[in-house]
Design an enzyme around this catalytic site. Structure first.
Site, PDB file in Angstrom:
ATOM      1  N   ARG A 334       0.596  -1.481  -0.209  1.00  0.00           N
ATOM      2  CA  ARG A 334       0.093   0.166   0.380  1.00  0.00           C
ATOM      3  C   ARG A 334       0.780   1.361   0.069  1.00  0.00           C
ATOM      4  O   ARG A 334       1.864   1.497   0.634  1.00  0.00           O
ATOM      5  CB  ARG A 334      -1.035   0.289   0.791  1.00  0.00           C
ATOM      6  N   ASN A 437      -8.512  -6.462  11.849  1.00  0.00           N
ATOM      7  CA  ASN A 437     -10.319  -6.173  12.277  1.00  0.00           C
ATOM      8  C   ASN A 437     -11.309  -7.530  11.633  1.00  0.00           C
ATOM      9  O   ASN A 437     -10.217  -8.542  11.194  1.00  0.00           O
ATOM     10  CB  ASN A 437     -10.304  -5.187  11.308  1.00  0.00           C
ATOM     11  N   ARG A 469       1.557  -5.053  12.555  1.00  0.00           N
ATOM     12  CA  ARG A 469       0.682  -4.702  13.539  1.00  0.00           C
ATOM     13  C   ARG A 469       0.050  -5.472  15.129  1.00  0.00           C
ATOM     14  O   ARG A 469       0.879  -5.066  15.991  1.00  0.00           O
ATOM     15  CB  ARG A 469      -0.899  -4.279  13.532  1.00  0.00           C
TER      16      ARG A 469
HETATM   17  P1  ATP Z   1      -5.312   2.312   9.177  1.00  0.00           P
HETATM   18  O1  ATP Z   1      -6.944   2.502   8.808  1.00  0.00           O
HETATM   19  O2  ATP Z   1      -4.324   1.691  10.279  1.00  0.00           O
HETATM   20  O3  ATP Z   1      -4.764   2.238   7.570  1.00  0.00           O
HETATM   21  P2  ATP Z   1      -7.190   0.245   7.818  1.00  0.00           P
HETATM   22  O4  ATP Z   1      -8.357   0.054   8.205  1.00  0.00           O
HETATM   23  O5  ATP Z   1      -6.651   0.863   6.072  1.00  0.00           O
HETATM   24  O6  ATP Z   1      -5.507   0.709   8.744  1.00  0.00           O
HETATM   25  P3  ATP Z   1      -7.551  -2.942   6.290  1.00  0.00           P
HETATM   26  O7  ATP Z   1      -7.776  -2.870   5.371  1.00  0.00           O
HETATM   27  O8  ATP Z   1      -8.868  -2.851   7.127  1.00  0.00           O
HETATM   28  O9  ATP Z   1      -6.578  -1.003   6.914  1.00  0.00           O
HETATM   29  O10 ATP Z   1      -6.677  -3.662   6.456  1.00  0.00           O
HETATM   30  C1  ATP Z   1      -6.036  -5.193   7.585  1.00  0.00           C
HETATM   31  C2  ATP Z   1      -5.528  -4.536   8.818  1.00  0.00           C
HETATM   32  O11 ATP Z   1      -3.532  -4.763   7.915  1.00  0.00           O
HETATM   33  C3  ATP Z   1      -5.400  -3.342   9.489  1.00  0.00           C
HETATM   34  O12 ATP Z   1      -6.401  -3.924  10.738  1.00  0.00           O
HETATM   35  C4  ATP Z   1      -3.633  -3.768   9.772  1.00  0.00           C
HETATM   36  O13 ATP Z   1      -3.990  -5.328  11.098  1.00  0.00           O
HETATM   37  C5  ATP Z   1      -3.461  -4.345   8.288  1.00  0.00           C
HETATM   38  N1  ATP Z   1      -2.777  -3.355   8.026  1.00  0.00           N
HETATM   39  C6  ATP Z   1      -3.174  -2.413   6.845  1.00  0.00           C
HETATM   40  N2  ATP Z   1      -2.825  -1.518   6.393  1.00  0.00           N
HETATM   41  C7  ATP Z   1      -1.393  -1.825   7.125  1.00  0.00           C
HETATM   42  C8  ATP Z   1       0.101  -0.999   6.680  1.00  0.00           C
HETATM   43  N3  ATP Z   1       0.146   0.496   6.108  1.00  0.00           N
HETATM   44  N4  ATP Z   1       0.728  -1.379   7.966  1.00  0.00           N
HETATM   45  C9  ATP Z   1       0.866  -2.759   8.709  1.00  0.00           C
HETATM   46  N5  ATP Z   1      -0.164  -3.199   9.171  1.00  0.00           N
HETATM   47  C10 ATP Z   1      -1.243  -3.364   7.777  1.00  0.00           C
HETATM   48 MG    MG Z   2      -4.911   2.248   5.530  1.00  0.00          MG
END
Ligand code: ATP
Ligand code: MG
Ligand code: ZN
Length: 503
Positions: A334, A437, A469
């Site tokens: 990402r 989540n 995380r």
């Molecule tokens: P955030 O709000 O912290 O950006 P997100 O809502 O984008 O998280 P999701 O798309 O729901 O996250 O991704 C599910 C899981 O993936 C998160 O709960 C987290 O554990 C992990 N995750 C997401 N983005 C990252 C990142 N940039 N680095 C590390 N772990 C991540």
């Molecule tokens: Mg995010």
């Protein structure tokens, strides 16, 4: 009337005199409007004219919009002209198509569309005119999509700056932190990790890697195996087709790492590029751009879209429900840009993504089992201070069916798991870390990918277990010294690798 469609129909030959067409056209237009607008409103062909082989006409309607009537009219006209005069309908287009609708709340900022158009707003009443619409655009319902887009943009404006909905569900007891530092800083100091070599990516040395893999083992042995999840191995690139279906492409284009392919594998074609590298010892960027294709895919953003693709078009046998699978192979990429911090917000992370498909009852039951298992791990194996919250993006809150205030109605939606990070400040004032989540999304993806069961409705959901995380949450509370770690975690970690000494 409310809606006005000016159309041009190209015929395959001239009709002389024009009156021969007139006799045919008026009843066909009435029939087309009757069949498409019907009881949803009313409409009429308010004018027409013929110049040689080109027919111009205007359809005006109230209630339903008139483009479906145009499609029906063009089809029937082709049939009748063919039968009676041996003339066909070659194509049609709309020089102008104007509709009225209500936007409530009224937009506060200008709204633009990337196609020839004019939007006039008077309070909550909007008049949208699209100009120069092709036959394809008319067939593809561009007007309906354009109206939806205007409404969505107005809605976004009204929510701009508002937080996502957050409501506490459960909270663990407070735990005395054994560490106050930023675990990434401490890992850097001990040379357990190294930042780079490209943006937001980290190299985990043996000790950090061992801990990350320990987290993975815990998730599999404590949660996924006992609940009957089995592993799949999915490709690492997500196709645009898949992301169009899930909505990710319109939702997150600024967060993807895009994949491009070489235009050719032929070394001769790359000669100029390789010569420039040899001469300059730099990347010849302009030359490189010529040699690669436009992006054709993205590097995995989340694993569930491709898992849904794998299931697409298939009917899952009753005995295989609820379907429980997970992927831990594809690595998530990402573009986090300014938000990057330490190992907790990186551009490349390792995640286990369990995906489940079943009847609504099966999924609600499975969610309870997952919540129990997760709680056991966070309470006893990792001994964390953590909480869960019901979260909903703000723009979804008003759309119904997502159950916000009413706990009973909280069926579809997402639960975030958050950990207290002592280094960030007090429990009350600091931002906790979302470390995973769990979602139930209803039939959104089973519909989009045509995944069926033998009977009844099929729902799906997923859970994102972010291993970096988990690691950061744990180390931030317990520190980097095994003495501070709970016994159950130490058992999972086993013998730590001997640290490599650097001089
Ligand atoms: P955030 O709000 O912290 O950006 P997100 O809502 O984008 O998280 P999701 O798309 O729901 O996250 O991704 C599910 C899981 O993936 C998160 O709960 C987290 O554990 C992990 N995750 C997401 N983005 C990252 C990142 N940039 N680095 C590390 N772990 C991540
Ligand atoms: Mg995010
Ligand atoms: Zn998912």
């Amino acid at each position: 009337m409310e809606h006005r469609l000016e159309a041009e129909v190209q015929l395959s030959g001239r009709i002389d005199p024009p009156e021969r067409l007139g006799e045919l056209l008026a009843p066909l237009a009435r029939e087309a409007i009757e069949r498409t607008v019907g009881s949803r409103g009313r409409g009429e062909m308010t004018s027409w004219s013929l110049a040689g082989d080109r027919l111009s006409l205007v359809l005006e309607t109230e209630g339903a919009r008139p483009h479906q009537a145009l499609l029906a009219l063009a089809r029937r006209l082709g049939e009748e002209l063919g039968r009676k005069l041996h003339i066909g309908v070659r194509s049609f287009r709309a020089p102008s198509y104007r509709v009225r609708f209500v936007v409530d709340p009224a937009p506060t900022q200008p709204i633009t569309l990337p196609i020839p158009s004019q939007l006039v707003l008077d309070g909550t009443s909007a008049t949208l005119e699209l100009t120069d619409l092709s036959e394809e655009a008319l067939r593809d319902n561009w007007m309906d999509r354009a109206v939806t887009l205007v409404l969505e943009k107005a809605k976004r404006q009204s929510y701009a700056g508002k937080e996502q909905y957050w409501s506490l569900l459960t909270a663990s007891p407070t735990k005395e932190p054994r560490f106050q530092g930023d675990p990434t800083e401490e890992m850097l100091r001990r040379l357990w990790v190294r930042s780079g070599p490209t943006k937001g990516k980290w190299f985990l040395g043996p000790t950090a890697a061992h801990l990350l893999k320990t987290m993975e083992r815990i998730a599999r042995q404590e949660i996924l195996d006992p609940l009957g999840f089995t592993e799949v191995v999915q490709p690492h690139h997500d196709s645009f087709d898949i992301l169009l279906k899930t909505g990710h492409l319109e939702g997150l284009p600024g967060e993807f790492y895009y994949v491009t392919e070489p235009r050719t594998r032929d070394p001769a074609a790359w000669e100029r590029f390789t010569d420039l590298v040899k001469l300059t010892r730099r990347v010849p960027e302009a030359e490189l751009l010529k040699m690669v294709s436009p992006p054709s895919a993205v590097s995995c953003y989340a694993q569930c879209p491709t898992i849904y693709w794998w299931l697409s078009g298939r009917t899952v046998a009753q005995e295989s429900l609820p379907l429980r699978i997970y992927d831990r192979t594809a690595i998530s990429n990402r573009y986090e840009s300014g938000g990057r911090h330490g190992l907790e917000r990186v551009d490349e992370f390792h995640r286990i993504e369990p995906v489940y498909v079943g009847t609504p009852e099966q999924l609600l039951e499975l969610r309870e089992r997952l919540l129990e298992r997760y709680a056991r791990v966070f309470d006893t194996v990792l001994d964390l201070e953590w909480r869960t919250a019901w979260v909903t993006p703000f723009y979804l809150q008003q759309s119904g069916g997502v159950g916000i205030e009413d706990a009973q109605a909280r069926i579809k939606g997402t639960i975030d798991f958050e950990a207290y990070l002592p280094y960030r400040g007090t429990r009350e004032a600091s931002e906790w870390l979302e470390f995973q989540n769990l979602s139930i999304v209803g039939d959104k993806y089973t519909k989009a990918f045509t995944i069926r069961g033998q009977k009844g409705e099929l729902w799906s959901g997923c859970s994102g277990i972010g291993l970096e995380r988990w690691l950061v949450a744990f180390l931030a509370q317990k520190g980097l010294d095994p003495d501070g770690w709970p016994e159950a975690f130490r058992r999972y970690a086993g013998t730590m690798p001997s640290e490599i000494r650097f001089l």
